[in-house]
Design an enzyme around this catalytic site. Structure first.
Site, PDB file in Angstrom:
ATOM      1  N   SER A  73       0.815  -1.207   0.000  1.00 36.80           N
ATOM      2  CA  SER A  73       0.000   0.000   0.000  1.00 36.80           C
ATOM      3  C   SER A  73       0.853   1.264   0.000  1.00 36.80           C
ATOM      4  O   SER A  73       0.327   2.344  -0.202  1.00 36.80           O
ATOM      5  CB  SER A  73      -0.960   0.006   1.187  1.00 36.80           C
ATOM      6  OG  SER A  73      -0.373  -0.550   2.322  1.00 36.80           O
TER       7      SER A  73
ATOM      8  N   HIS B 208      -3.082  -3.187  -5.859  1.00 33.52           N
ATOM      9  CA  HIS B 208      -3.422  -2.708  -4.519  1.00 33.52           C
ATOM     10  C   HIS B 208      -4.918  -2.864  -4.269  1.00 33.52           C
ATOM     11  O   HIS B 208      -5.728  -2.079  -4.748  1.00 33.52           O
ATOM     12  CB  HIS B 208      -2.982  -1.242  -4.371  1.00 33.52           C
ATOM     13  CG  HIS B 208      -3.199  -0.681  -3.003  1.00 33.52           C
ATOM     14  ND1 HIS B 208      -3.480   0.634  -2.762  1.00 33.52           N
ATOM     15  CD2 HIS B 208      -3.167  -1.281  -1.783  1.00 33.52           C
ATOM     16  CE1 HIS B 208      -3.626   0.819  -1.457  1.00 33.52           C
ATOM     17  NE2 HIS B 208      -3.434  -0.320  -0.860  1.00 33.52           N
TER      18      HIS B 208
ATOM     19  N   GLU C 172      -6.110  -0.616  -7.295  1.00 31.15           N
ATOM     20  CA  GLU C 172      -5.167   0.277  -7.962  1.00 31.15           C
ATOM     21  C   GLU C 172      -4.114  -0.608  -8.637  1.00 31.15           C
ATOM     22  O   GLU C 172      -3.437  -1.383  -7.959  1.00 31.15           O
ATOM     23  CB  GLU C 172      -4.494   1.204  -6.946  1.00 31.15           C
ATOM     24  CG  GLU C 172      -5.439   2.222  -6.337  1.00 31.15           C
ATOM     25  CD  GLU C 172      -4.751   3.168  -5.353  1.00 31.15           C
ATOM     26  OE1 GLU C 172      -5.206   4.302  -5.226  1.00 31.15           O
ATOM     27  OE2 GLU C 172      -3.769   2.756  -4.701  1.00 31.15           O
TER      28      GLU C 172
ATOM     29  N   ASN D  13      -4.432   6.960  -1.318  1.00 31.65           N
ATOM     30  CA  ASN D  13      -3.738   7.419  -0.114  1.00 31.65           C
ATOM     31  C   ASN D  13      -3.086   8.773  -0.303  1.00 31.65           C
ATOM     32  O   ASN D  13      -2.809   9.481   0.659  1.00 31.65           O
ATOM     33  CB  ASN D  13      -2.699   6.392   0.341  1.00 31.65           C
ATOM     34  CG  ASN D  13      -3.345   5.323   1.199  1.00 31.65           C
ATOM     35  OD1 ASN D  13      -4.392   5.548   1.797  1.00 31.65           O
ATOM     36  ND2 ASN D  13      -2.729   4.150   1.240  1.00 31.65           N
TER      37      ASN D  13
HETATM   38  P1  NAD Z   1      -1.221  -9.319   7.875  1.00 28.14           P
HETATM   39  O1  NAD Z   1      -0.258  -9.027   8.955  1.00 28.14           O
HETATM   40  O2  NAD Z   1      -2.643  -9.598   8.229  1.00 28.14           O
HETATM   41  O3  NAD Z   1      -0.695 -10.581   7.024  1.00 28.14           O
HETATM   42  C1  NAD Z   1       0.609 -10.705   6.564  1.00 28.14           C
HETATM   43  C2  NAD Z   1       0.914 -12.190   6.470  1.00 28.14           C
HETATM   44  O4  NAD Z   1       2.144 -12.342   5.769  1.00 28.14           O
HETATM   45  C3  NAD Z   1       1.089 -12.861   7.828  1.00 28.14           C
HETATM   46  O5  NAD Z   1       0.239 -13.996   7.884  1.00 28.14           O
HETATM   47  C4  NAD Z   1       2.564 -13.241   7.856  1.00 28.14           C
HETATM   48  O6  NAD Z   1       2.793 -14.467   8.542  1.00 28.14           O
HETATM   49  C5  NAD Z   1       2.890 -13.395   6.394  1.00 28.14           C
HETATM   50  N1  NAD Z   1       4.284 -13.195   6.057  1.00 28.14           N
HETATM   51  C6  NAD Z   1       5.141 -12.274   6.532  1.00 28.14           C
HETATM   52  N2  NAD Z   1       6.344 -12.392   5.926  1.00 28.14           N
HETATM   53  C7  NAD Z   1       6.236 -13.432   5.035  1.00 28.14           C
HETATM   54  C8  NAD Z   1       7.116 -14.016   4.094  1.00 28.14           C
HETATM   55  N3  NAD Z   1       8.353 -13.566   3.937  1.00 28.14           N
HETATM   56  N4  NAD Z   1       6.655 -15.050   3.356  1.00 28.14           N
HETATM   57  C9  NAD Z   1       5.401 -15.514   3.495  1.00 28.14           C
HETATM   58  N5  NAD Z   1       4.526 -14.983   4.376  1.00 28.14           N
HETATM   59  C10 NAD Z   1       4.925 -13.946   5.129  1.00 28.14           C
HETATM   60  O7  NAD Z   1      -1.108  -8.106   6.855  1.00 28.14           O
HETATM   61  P2  NAD Z   1      -2.189  -7.556   5.815  1.00 28.14           P
HETATM   62  O8  NAD Z   1      -2.996  -6.500   6.478  1.00 28.14           O
HETATM   63  O9  NAD Z   1      -2.868  -8.693   5.153  1.00 28.14           O
HETATM   64  O10 NAD Z   1      -1.245  -6.797   4.766  1.00 28.14           O
HETATM   65  C11 NAD Z   1      -0.493  -7.491   3.817  1.00 28.14           C
HETATM   66  C12 NAD Z   1      -0.052  -6.528   2.734  1.00 28.14           C
HETATM   67  O11 NAD Z   1      -1.199  -5.882   2.175  1.00 28.14           O
HETATM   68  C13 NAD Z   1       0.857  -5.412   3.196  1.00 28.14           C
HETATM   69  O12 NAD Z   1       1.756  -5.109   2.179  1.00 28.14           O
HETATM   70  C14 NAD Z   1      -0.119  -4.267   3.422  1.00 28.14           C
HETATM   71  O13 NAD Z   1       0.501  -2.988   3.345  1.00 28.14           O
HETATM   72  C15 NAD Z   1      -1.061  -4.482   2.271  1.00 28.14           C
HETATM   73  N6  NAD Z   1      -2.396  -3.874   2.427  1.00 28.14           N
HETATM   74  C16 NAD Z   1      -3.055  -3.954   3.616  1.00 28.14           C
HETATM   75  C17 NAD Z   1      -4.325  -3.389   3.718  1.00 28.14           C
HETATM   76  C18 NAD Z   1      -5.104  -3.474   5.011  1.00 28.14           C
HETATM   77  O14 NAD Z   1      -6.095  -2.730   5.176  1.00 28.14           O
HETATM   78  N7  NAD Z   1      -4.737  -4.359   5.935  1.00 28.14           N
HETATM   79  C19 NAD Z   1      -4.914  -2.771   2.616  1.00 28.14           C
HETATM   80  C20 NAD Z   1      -4.218  -2.735   1.400  1.00 28.14           C
HETATM   81  C21 NAD Z   1      -2.955  -3.300   1.327  1.00 28.14           C
END
Ligand code: NAD
Length: 504
Positions: free
Chosen positions: A128, A149, A161, A199
């Site tokens: 993001s 995204h 996005e 954003n």
């Molecule tokens: P989250 O913490 O819920 O999940 C991340 C997962 O990735 C975890 O289960 C973790 O164990 C796993 N992980 C970490 N490192 C790893 C690796 N090297 N290999 C495999 N698995 C790995 O996070 P999230 O909220 O799902 O966010 C994930 C991505 O999406 C981030 O880049 C975040 O910026 C993006 N994002 C999040 C949102 C939101 O609202 N949460 C919205 C848009 C984008």
């Protein structure tokens, strides 16, 4: 580059998702619902299987509610596979990474996927905030990395996005866009720049309210009512409480730093104080509000309405005001005037053009004067929301009471703010338009993409370019120039795209 077919009907369209957290699980579900075989992988052992089980439970709820058939659910679950090793993803046509939001682990994973996948496969990142150009650096085939995204919750939010880094092949971005469309999403294309579209353009929604709070212009509840009155589903303070001040402050900081400290994106001391004090928002039960704010009280009936009411001047906001007076059954005269707004029993109520009531009263040599905010959506301001006002310093108590009574007759809560330039809605909406204009001027996205992104990604009532069409570039530029003059800072510098619209 030659690109693998991402059509779900083809055997060559299995999808991989790495990271089985909130976003990865949502993406895997959407892909499986669209008919793809999906392999979900997470670094934490058992996390992918747990995510698949949870998706199964969520779909069972949909089946119980009659929103999905048991067969469809069964089909989705047979296509969803929890992978234990990255090698299981080797035959995927597209792998989307949704792991932790840190550049180094993402780069390491992307390099590994780049070495593992076939030459025609695509790789996407759900980052993001990290530059897609930076993430692609180190890949042997950086042209196949595309930002994809998604918004949370993925199954419900329509916006995606699609982000191109400096090396992304146009055909790769195009293929991902088409795929998102087939998944029932609305893709918008962005060039990889800080904050992408949503954003970035949304920053002023928070920043202007934080600046107003710093200036003691009003309370969080008053500012929230004013912005809700302009059609936003939530006010900025309640929304920041929901997002979490730590999360919101991080995004603000990352956009500020990525723009090399451009003062337009300067973080707020008001927000920093909330973070420092542990008032992180709803997740901890306290932020601007303690818990969820109580719904606003409906506007009380007026005691009396002004005897003499005139609509003054011309312009889109004056027209809107006139229509609203008529809707509310208030009789009024028309007055050409060299300003815009209302005259109520001798009190001048100026639609804000970015100058304070004190300055206008001084310049015009009148004391009975107020400024009013833009009634962008007057019908939404009615009920239990409101329209902001500020009075000139020597305006009498009787005049103030008269204007407040008029507001109640209009169905609006009189939100009396400190006499700040541009009040709340006018300065927020013009700054949103300005930020969107700069994004388009800098080739980040098209105006249609900006409108779609803000309406679908953050539920804005109108897109910034729709506001621009409604309000006109002249009133927006005039307001921004007045703010620029009042604050003498970079924050309110006008986008060249808006200024050029003045010249046709
Ligand atoms: P989250 O913490 O819920 O999940 C991340 C997962 O990735 C975890 O289960 C973790 O164990 C796993 N992980 C970490 N490192 C790893 C690796 N090297 N290999 C495999 N698995 C790995 O996070 P999230 O909220 O799902 O966010 C994930 C991505 O999406 C981030 O880049 C975040 O910026 C993006 N994002 C999040 C949102 C939101 O609202 N949460 C919205 C848009 C984008």
């Amino acid at each position: 580059m030659k690109i693998a077919s991402l059509d779900a009907g083809q055997a060559s369209a299995p999808i991989g998702v790495v990271g089985a957290g909130v976003m990865g699980a949502g993406i895997a579900q959407v892909a499986a619902q669209a008919g793809h075989e999906v392999w979900l992988l997470d670094a934490r052992s058992g996390a992918a299987a747990a995510a698949v089980a949870k998706i199964g439970e969520q779909l069972a709820t949909l089946v119980a509610k009659g929103r999905m058939t048991a067969e469809v659910r069964e089909g989705v679950l047979t296509r969803l596979h929890a992978a234990e090793r990255i090698e299981s993803l080797a035959d995927c046509a597209l792998v989307i990474e949704a792991i932790v939001e840190l550049a180094e682990p993402k780069q390491a994973l992307l390099r590994e996927l780049d070495g593992l996948l076939g030459a025609e496969a695509l790789i996407a990142t759900n980052t993001s905030s990290i530059s897609v150009t930076l993430l692609a650096n180190g890949m042997a085939r950086p042209e196949r990395l595309v930002g994809m995204h998604f918004f949370n919750p993925v199954p419900l939010m329509k916006l995606v996005e699609v982000v191109s880094g400096a090396e992304t092949a146009p055909a790769a971005a195009e293929a991902v866009e088409q795929l998102a469309r087939r998944w029932g999403k609305t893709p918008v294309h962005a060039r990889s720049t800080p904050g992408f579209i949503v954003n970035r353009i949304a920053r002023p929604f928070y920043a202007e309210t934080l600046a107003l709070l710093q200036e003691q212009a009003g309370t969080p509840a008053e500012l929230d009512r004013a912005l809700r009155g302009a059609g936003f589903r939530m006010g900025p303070c309640e929304l920041m409480d929901l997002i979490g001040h730590d999360t919101n402050a991080l995004v603000t900081r990352s956009v500020f730093e990525a723009n090399f400290g451009d003062r337009r994106y300067q973080p707020s001391m008001v927000q920093q104080a909330l973070v420092d004090g542990g008032r992180l928002g709803r997740k901890v039960g306290r932020g601007f509000y303690d818990g969820v704010p109580a719904p606003a009280e409906p506007v009380a009936a007026p005691v009396a309405v002004p005897a003499a009411l005139a609509l003054v001047g011309t312009g889109p906001m004056v027209d809107r005001l006139g229509r609203w007076l008529a809707t509310r059954g208030l009789a009024f005269a028309r007055d050409a005037g060299d300003w815009q707004g209302l005259r109520a029993d001798g009190v001048e109520i100026h639609l804000t053009r970015g100058r304070c009531a004190a300055e206008l009263a001084h310049g015009r040599g009148v004391s009975e004067l107020a400024v009013m905010d833009w009634p962008v959506e007057p019908e939404r301001a009615a009920g239990n929301q409101g329209v902001a006002l500020a009075f000139a310093p020597h305006c009498t108590a009787a005049s103030r009471a008269g204007v407040e009574a008029l507001w109640r007759a209009l169905g609006w809560m009189p939100l009396v703010l400190r006499d700040v330039p541009g009040l709340a809605v006018a300065r927020t909406v013009t700054m949103l338009v300005n930020e969107a204009a700069d994004a388009v001027w800098q080739g980040v996205c098209t105006s249609d993409a900006a409108d779609a992104a803000m309406k679908l990604g953050v539920n804005y009532p109108s897109g910034p370019f729709e506001w621009l069409a409604q309000l006109g570039a002249a009133s927006i530029v005039e307001l921004l120039d007045a703010l620029f003059e009042a604050y003498r800072g970079e924050r309110y510098r006008v986008s060249p795209l808006l200024r050029q619209q003045l010249w046709g």
